[in-house]
Design a protein around this motif. Structure first.
Motif, PDB file in Angstrom:
ATOM      1  N   UNK A 194      17.281  35.904  33.283  1.00  0.00           N
ATOM      2  CA  UNK A 194      17.179  36.909  32.228  1.00  0.00           C
ATOM      3  C   UNK A 194      15.725  37.271  31.946  1.00  0.00           C
ATOM      4  N   UNK A 195      14.854  36.257  31.986  1.00  0.00           N
ATOM      5  CA  UNK A 195      13.431  36.525  31.735  1.00  0.00           C
ATOM      6  C   UNK A 195      12.810  37.318  32.889  1.00  0.00           C
ATOM      7  N   UNK A 196      13.241  37.024  34.108  1.00  0.00           N
ATOM      8  CA  UNK A 196      12.750  37.775  35.267  1.00  0.00           C
ATOM      9  C   UNK A 196      13.121  39.238  35.138  1.00  0.00           C
ATOM     10  N   UNK A 197      14.383  39.497  34.805  1.00  0.00           N
ATOM     11  CA  UNK A 197      14.847  40.876  34.691  1.00  0.00           C
ATOM     12  C   UNK A 197      14.156  41.593  33.528  1.00  0.00           C
ATOM     13  N   UNK A 198      13.901  40.860  32.444  1.00  0.00           N
ATOM     14  CA  UNK A 198      13.234  41.478  31.293  1.00  0.00           C
ATOM     15  C   UNK A 198      11.808  41.893  31.663  1.00  0.00           C
ATOM     16  N   UNK A 199      11.099  41.026  32.390  1.00  0.00           N
ATOM     17  CA  UNK A 199       9.719  41.352  32.804  1.00  0.00           C
ATOM     18  C   UNK A 199       9.715  42.580  33.709  1.00  0.00           C
ATOM     19  N   UNK A 200      10.612  42.608  34.676  1.00  0.00           N
ATOM     20  CA  UNK A 200      10.649  43.744  35.595  1.00  0.00           C
ATOM     21  C   UNK A 200      11.015  45.032  34.867  1.00  0.00           C
ATOM     22  N   UNK A 201      11.915  44.939  33.921  1.00  0.00           N
ATOM     23  CA  UNK A 201      12.290  46.127  33.150  1.00  0.00           C
ATOM     24  C   UNK A 201      11.111  46.640  32.335  1.00  0.00           C
ATOM     25  N   UNK A 202      10.327  45.725  31.754  1.00  0.00           N
ATOM     26  CA  UNK A 202       9.140  46.127  30.992  1.00  0.00           C
ATOM     27  C   UNK A 202       8.087  46.777  31.888  1.00  0.00           C
ATOM     28  N   UNK A 203       8.129  46.456  33.188  1.00  0.00           N
ATOM     29  CA  UNK A 203       7.182  47.038  34.156  1.00  0.00           C
ATOM     30  C   UNK A 203       7.756  48.277  34.833  1.00  0.00           C
ATOM     31  N   UNK A 204       8.861  48.809  34.310  1.00  0.00           N
ATOM     32  CA  UNK A 204       9.511  50.009  34.859  1.00  0.00           C
ATOM     33  C   UNK A 204      10.064  49.782  36.252  1.00  0.00           C
ATOM     34  N   UNK A 205      10.351  48.523  36.593  1.00  0.00           N
ATOM     35  CA  UNK A 205      10.967  48.196  37.882  1.00  0.00           C
ATOM     36  C   UNK A 205      12.441  47.913  37.625  1.00  0.00           C
ATOM     37  N   UNK A 206      13.304  48.751  38.178  1.00  0.00           N
ATOM     38  CA  UNK A 206      14.736  48.622  37.948  1.00  0.00           C
ATOM     39  C   UNK A 206      15.332  47.560  38.868  1.00  0.00           C
TER      40      UNK A 206
END
Length: 805
Positions: free
Chosen positions: A433-445
């Motif tokens: 969940x933390x990995x996906x949250x970081x990527x989402x904050x970086x505009x990486x889907x």
């Protein structure tokens, strides 16, 4: 790269101190190299307040002075003596209180002190605009039209805000962060704060009366080109807020149109260019390359010769208006008479821009970003943002629809990522969940999630994220390197070899030895001129390592020799009247042959000029070869604990010199540089040069110091005078002596040389001293005479020497 903290706060809500922001950015990979306070006005108007003149009377002892009392918001009014002719009761004025420092325009700063002026007490100063650095007028004091209460800081009235400039050492891969929005995006990922993008929803086309056709002939170099026309512009000075923003990051304001494009460039990272529409003949813009050799005059009024690789923005007559993505042309630039502009926002190929910028030696804010990679999806947004800004600053009207040539869409990169590789490379398991949250904050889907991994969709503006390892690096830099704990025991799965030789210590030893003998260390560029390989007979241009991504033609290859970069240093110093030089350099040389590339470390030593300055006892003496050879021998004896035999050479680049051999390999070449070389380099004095193969020397030394007991028995000196052929060198004599007597012979020295008609034109006479010593007993006359007889016999038989007895 400079980022304004005040400007940055327009896009993200941050309350942290500048130091905390600097640490957060550094932790994410945007290394902050410094924080600098920026004041719009020198001193920031500290200690200056708004005051009201309560009374104003003539000074009893001076006709041109007035005695006033001024309410500055304190318990009692302040008496102030004022020399301005326009001071009067009831005025709102700027008052510098006691203790404040003023920075008058064009003058040294000074501090306000309580004083008596012609017998009247003065506790402050009523200021003119030039006295506080706000202008140049000194006709009288500033009279303000304000309802602000007395005692209000003057900085508040003038809307002055101190700023902090964040200096970021931007690495080449982080083109996405080359703007305030780009930096805000990283802070968004760390602080989990939304980025507030400027609103462009009120963009509206006023008319379509001035359409301009765009034709892109080279889609490889220009995948996307967007533009719009703005009419009825009034080009002039920018407002203070805009000039202050640009000045804070080191830009010089030009006019409201150009300043607007620069503002958006540093806001969004998207370069724009404004053309005077009168230069767009035929109402047509053509994006193409022009024939090789075409002349083009840029905004700096320099004529440049184009290559067939330079992308040009041309008008309907196919005349160049701008070097695309690099620099505008002088004929299409915006000036005070411009009424209509064509605004460009494009995405150019980084390869094209990089080659053009380097070829023409044009490094601009636009080329800096284009050659690293900009966002192809942002051109329309940036165009609207700049058009609205220009519209508000110039009173212009948007008079065409937006032209957008974008035939082949640039899509996001798809990267497959495995969870096990994330854990392995980071060294710690992070929750999914933390990995996906970081990527989402970086505009990486994130998509196609499975037990093993997922697919990351990376937006085009992240040109540095193309592989799985790149995505994992993005996760780690936001998660935090400092949050990865070190294991209790550090272990390795291989055995490392720990050699006894410490290369750094050996180099330090040699450096200290040279410095203690008056030599200075230099550091020159390994990149050098290709022409040196043509100048030098011992260099071959075919073996040069050529740089594919050249900075300039003068720095086009890696050097094959340390000589020429050292001669450049000598010339630079001699031209500045530093003619007595001793310097050295540790550096590398490079060669290639049939695709095999090699590099070798060398120690280069140079000496020229006078070895000893003139004084009342001694006259100045010119440097000689033996001053150089003595220094080289000191280094070799210190690091290798032995002396070496030398061979005389007369080979390029030396007029004369010596080779020192180690295991039949050349360890040192030293001598006087040929006058033909020094003359071509612009040098008019003799240069002596030594080239030491440092790699070979390191293989044979361990930097251990050898100690030897001081002999208890006396040494004996004997002198010989030898008449020999001119072709015989002292080195030849020394070799023969050492071959015949190694146990007792400690040293030899030439203490006199004679050449003259008395011994023949082809002869010379050496007076040589021989030091003999036995470590175990005192030498007897019999042993000494026997040894000297053996030496004289060998000199006579091997050299044909005539011994003067």
């Amino acid at each position: 790269m400079k980022i304004s903290l005040n400007w940055l706060k327009d896009y993200i809500n941050i309350n942290q101190s500048p130091e905390e922001i600097g640490k957060l950015l550094t932790d994410t990979g945007l290394e902050v190299e410094g924080l600098e306070n920026f004041e719009q006005v020198p001193g920031g108007l500290k200690g200056l307040v708004i005051g009201e003149v309560l009374t104003c009377e003539k000074h009893p002892n001076a006709d041109k002075l007035s005695v006033t009392t001024v309410d500055i918001g304190t318990d009692a009014p302040s008496p102030i003596v004022c020399g301005a002719p326009n001071v009067a009761k009831g005025q709102k004025v700027v008052v510098a209180t006691v203790g404040a420092t003023l920075y008058p325009a064009g003058h040294e700063p000074f501090q306000i002190k309580k004083a008596k002026i012609r017998g009247e007490v003065s506790e402050g100063m009523i200021c003119a605009e030039d006295e506080i650095g706000l202008g140049t007028s000194h006709e009288g004091i500033m009279v303000l039209d304000t309802d602000l209460p007395n005692g209000t800081p003057a900085a508040e009235y003038f809307n002055l805000k101190d700023d902090v400039i964040i200096e970021i050492g931007l690495t080449p891969n982080r083109a996405d962060a080359a703007s305030h929005i780009g930096v805000a995006r990283d802070l968004k990922a760390v602080l989990k704060q939304d980025v507030q993008w400027p609103d462009v929803d009120n963009f509206e086309v006023n008319s379509t009366d001035h359409p301009i056709e765009v034709v892109v002939e080279n889609l490889e170099a220009c995948p996307r080109f967007s533009g719009v026309t703005i009419t009825d512009v009034s080009v002039g000075e920018s407002p203070d807020w805009l000039k202050q923003r640009l000045s804070a990051i080191g830009l010089t304001p030009i006019n409201n149109v150009v300043d607007a494009t620069n503002y958006v460039l540093h806001e969004l990272g998207q370069p724009l260019h404004a053309y005077d529409a009168s230069a767009v003949t035929g109402n047509k813009v053509i994006v193409k390359t022009l024939p090789k050799g075409t002349k083009f005059v840029t905004l700096d009024e320099k004529e440049r010769t184009l290559t067939d690789h330079d992308l040009m923005i041309c008008n309907g007559n196919e005349e160049g208006m701008c070097i695309g993505g690099v620099f505008g042309g002088i004929g299409s630039g915006v000036n005070e008479s411009t009424k209509t502009i064509f605004l460009e926002s494009a995405y150019f190929s980084p390869d094209y821009i990089r080659k053009t910028a380097q070829h023409h030696q044009l490094k601009t804010d636009a080329s800096f970003r284009y050659e690293r990679g900009t966002d192809p999806h942002i051109t329309i947004y940036a165009l609207k943002r700049a058009a609205l800004l220009i519209q508000s600053l110039t009173g212009g009207k948007i008079s065409s629809g937006i032209v957008d040539i974008y035939p082949e869409k640039i899509v996001s990169s798809e990267v497959k990522v495995k969870f096990k590789n994330i854990d392995r490379l980071i060294g710690k398991q992070i929750d999914k969940e933390q990995i996906f949250e970081i990527l989402n904050l970086l505009d990486i889907e994130v998509s196609h999630e499975t037990e093993e991994g997922f697919t990351a969709s990376v937006p085009p503006y992240r040109v540095d994220v193309q592989r799985e390892a790149d995505v994992i690096e993005e996760i780690l830099r936001i998660y935090g390197f400092n949050n990865v704990e070190l294991p209790e025991h550090v272990q390795s799965d291989f055995l490392a070899e720990f050699p006894t030789r410490d290369k750094d210590k050996i180099q330090k030893t040699a450096t200290e030895l040279l410095v203690s003998n008056g030599y200075y260390e230099i550091l020159t560029n390994s990149l050098t001129k290709p022409g040196y390989a043509e100048l030098a007979e011992d260099l071959d241009a075919k073996h040069s390592v050529e740089i594919l991504n050249k900075l300039s033609e003068d720095l086009g290859v890696l050097r094959q020799s340390m000589l020429y970069s050292g001669l450049e240093v000598a010339l630079h110093n001699i031209n500045r009247r530093q003619v007595n030089l001793r310097f050295f350099e540790f550096g590398k040389i490079y060669h290639q042959k049939e695709g095999d590339y090699q590099e070798h470390t060398r120690l280069a030593i140079f000496i020229t000029g006078d070895i000893e300055g003139e004084n009342w006892i001694n006259k100045s003496r010119k440097v000689r070869f033996h001053n150089l050879s003595h220094m080289v021998n000191l280094i070799l004896s210190r690091l290798l604990n032995k002396t070496f035999a030398n061979e005389v050479i007369h080979e390029y680049p030396f007029d004369y010199g010596l080779h020192t051999l180690l295991n039949e390999k050349i360890l040192v070449r030293m001598g006087k540089i040929k006058p033909a070389i020094t003359k071509k380099m612009g040098l008019k004095q003799e240069i002596f040069y030594a080239d030491i193969d440092w790699d070979l020397l390191l293989k044979k030394t361990n930097n251990n110091i050898v100690f030897e007991e001081v002999p208890k028995f006396p040494e004996v000196r004997r002198d010989l005078s030898l008449v020999i052929d001119r072709s015989v060198s002292f080195e030849d004599i020394k070799k023969i002596a050492l071959n015949n007597e190694q146990r007792l012979l400690r040293s030899m020295n030439v203490f006199d040389v004679y050449e003259g008609e008395n011994i023949g034109s082809d002869k010379k006479a050496y007076a040589i001293s021989f030091i003999l010593q036995d470590k175990e007993k005192t030498l007897t006359d019999k042993v000494i005479d026997k040894t000297m007889t053996k030496l004289m016999t060998s000199f006579e038989s091997n050299l044909g020497a005539l011994i003067r007895k």
